[in-house]
Design a protein around this motif. Structure first.
Motif, short mmCIF file in Angstrom:
data_model
loop_
_atom_site.label_atom_id
_atom_site.label_comp_id
_atom_site.label_asym_id
_atom_site.label_seq_id
_atom_site.Cartn_x
_atom_site.Cartn_y
_atom_site.Cartn_z
N ARG A 11 71.16 -29.12 -33.64
CA ARG A 11 71.22 -30.74 -33.74
C ARG A 11 70.40 -31.42 -32.87
N VAL A 12 69.43 -31.51 -33.07
CA VAL A 12 68.26 -32.28 -32.09
C VAL A 12 67.19 -33.13 -32.86
N LEU A 13 66.66 -33.92 -32.09
CA LEU A 13 65.75 -34.71 -32.69
C LEU A 13 65.43 -34.83 -34.05
N ASN A 14 64.37 -34.61 -34.79
CA ASN A 14 64.40 -34.75 -36.11
C ASN A 14 65.43 -34.10 -37.12
N CYS A 99 56.42 -38.82 -33.46
CA CYS A 99 55.79 -38.73 -32.07
C CYS A 99 55.50 -37.05 -31.64
N PRO A 100 54.42 -36.86 -30.71
CA PRO A 100 54.10 -35.54 -30.32
C PRO A 100 55.17 -34.71 -29.85
N VAL A 101 56.26 -35.30 -29.38
CA VAL A 101 57.53 -34.62 -28.40
C VAL A 101 58.11 -34.24 -29.96
N VAL A 102 58.58 -34.95 -30.75
CA VAL A 102 59.43 -34.76 -31.99
C VAL A 102 58.68 -33.45 -32.59
N SER A 103 57.49 -33.74 -33.07
CA SER A 103 56.77 -32.79 -33.87
C SER A 103 56.53 -31.28 -33.28
N GLY A 104 56.06 -31.59 -31.87
CA GLY A 104 55.73 -30.19 -31.00
C GLY A 104 56.87 -29.56 -30.57
N ASN A 283 66.04 -47.35 -25.22
CA ASN A 283 64.79 -46.87 -24.61
C ASN A 283 65.16 -45.58 -23.71
N SER A 284 64.57 -44.24 -23.94
CA SER A 284 64.90 -43.16 -23.25
C SER A 284 63.82 -43.14 -22.21
N PHE A 285 64.18 -42.81 -20.97
CA PHE A 285 63.21 -42.67 -19.79
C PHE A 285 62.25 -41.58 -20.34
N GLY A 286 61.08 -41.84 -20.26
CA GLY A 286 59.99 -41.02 -20.41
C GLY A 286 59.37 -41.01 -21.66
N CYS A 287 59.89 -42.24 -22.70
CA CYS A 287 59.24 -41.95 -23.99
C CYS A 287 57.94 -42.86 -23.91
N GLY A 288 56.94 -42.16 -24.50
CA GLY A 288 55.69 -42.42 -24.73
C GLY A 288 55.37 -43.61 -25.67
N PRO A 289 55.74 -43.40 -26.97
CA PRO A 289 55.60 -44.51 -27.93
C PRO A 289 56.41 -46.05 -27.28
#
Ligand code: SF4
Length: 336
Positions: A11-14, A99-104, A283-289
């Motif tokens: 139960r995470v991200l995408n 985003c690369p974090v979600v997909s990777g 806004n989550s800390f460390g969010c690139g986009p």
């Protein structure tokens, strides 16, 4: 057909985006699925030992605990697909990448935790592209065919899964449209909380929606603008003097990220609505986009004479300061 494995889904991200699709697809192919439980602090902490970077955003960090929770849930395999793109949603948005974090992150989990070797559970991370249904279908078939599921069964299951995902969106949006239209008509304060699908996770969103409701205002999510809002003539006239229609065409950035585009869409829509409709951005800390999306949304709202309220959230709960910030915002809007 042999007995099908029980599939564990984190139960995470995408998965906050696509779970209705996967649940329906697996069910209609004959698989049982188990979803990891809601995130709690002990669940998060159980997985911190394998988090590779302190700087990664909190929504990604919690994934490790979910994999460990699934390993204890009596499942046969873990399914956590790599999803490079979501379905395209908005006219003129450049693209719909995750985003690369979600997909990777499935790849990060494989290398950091190696569930097959260390937990004895096969870890499946096929590539699935929601921007192209034909490719998605063939990738789904490739995945289920290894367990003996026929193409005929997959074809039917796929249709139902696509339908289920559409229905889910309608159910998510319709009641929010109703509340928003009533609030516009009656000039009641309504906040659109814009973030990511996984900001629905109770440990991630820090109860922002609940705090707003407790303070006596309406709180909706950015999903409200993912389907056309039917503004009647009466409602339209009530804010005839408000902002002009903005669009993805006029942005200063490349609108290529799927979930962050919903935040821009929210800012564009909120900018056109009356002053009683406001936006709060998570806004989550460390969010690139967000490092550049924040500037864009701020500019859109500023041009419409609206507040740009950003709440920075991470694993450290601070409901007191969030409440204080929102209360003073509401009081200033009510007295303005
Ligand atoms: S969009 Fe931001 S919060 Fe979401 S996974 Fe990517 S970096 Fe993390």
């Amino acid at each position: 057909m042999n007995k099908l494995p029980i599939i564990g889904i984190p139960r995470v991200l995408n998965m906050y985006e696509n779970f209705p699709f996967w649940k329906s697809l697996f069910k209609h192919c004959g698989f049982e699925t188990v979803l990891s439980p809601e995130t709690t602090m002990p669940l998060y902490q159980s997985g911190t030992g394998s988090v590779m970077s302190e700087n990664i955003c909190f929504p990604a960090k919690v994934a490790h605990g979910h994999i460990l929770a699934l390993a204890k849930a009596g499942i046969d395999r873990i399914f956590y697909p790599i999803v490079p793109k979501e379905a395209a949603e908005f006219d003129h948005a450049c693209d719909s990448f995750n985003c690369p974090v979600v997909s990777g992150y499935p790849e990060v989990i494989r290398s950091a935790m190696n569930p097959a070797e260390n937990l004895g559970i096969p870890f499946d991370k096929p590539v699935m592209n929601f921007a192209n249904l034909k490719r998605l279908k063939s990738a789904c078939y490739k995945y289920v065919a290894q367990f003996g599921v026929s193409k005929k069964i997959l074809n039917k299951a796929f249709e139902k899964a696509v339908e289920q995902q559409r229905e889910f969106l309608k159910k998510l949006v319709a009641p929010q449209h109703e509340i928003l239209l009533k609030a516009i008509k009656s000039n009641e304060l309504v906040f659109i909380v814009a973030g990511r699908p996984y900001h629905a996770d109770p440990l991630i969103h820090q109860k922002v929606g609940q705090i707003l409701s407790d303070l006596g205002v309406h709180a909706l999510t950015d999903d409200v603008f993912r389907m056309p809002l039917d503004l009647s003539e009466t409602v339209r006239r009530s804010f005839a003097t408000h902002g002009q229609a903005g669009s993805f065409k006029n942005l200063n950035m490349i609108s290529q990220w799927s979930y962050p585009n919903r935040v821009v869409q929210t800012a564009l829509k909120v900018a056109q609505l009356p002053q009683n409709v406001q936006m709060v951005q998570l806004n989550s800390f460390g969010c690139g986009p967000d490092s550049f999306y924040l500037e864009e949304t701020g500019e859109i709202l500023k041009q419409a004479g609206k507040n740009h309220t950003v709440l920075r959230i991470d694993e450290i709960a601070s409901p007191g300061s969030i409440r204080l910030r929102l209360r003073s915002l509401i009081e200033s809007l009510n007295s303005g």
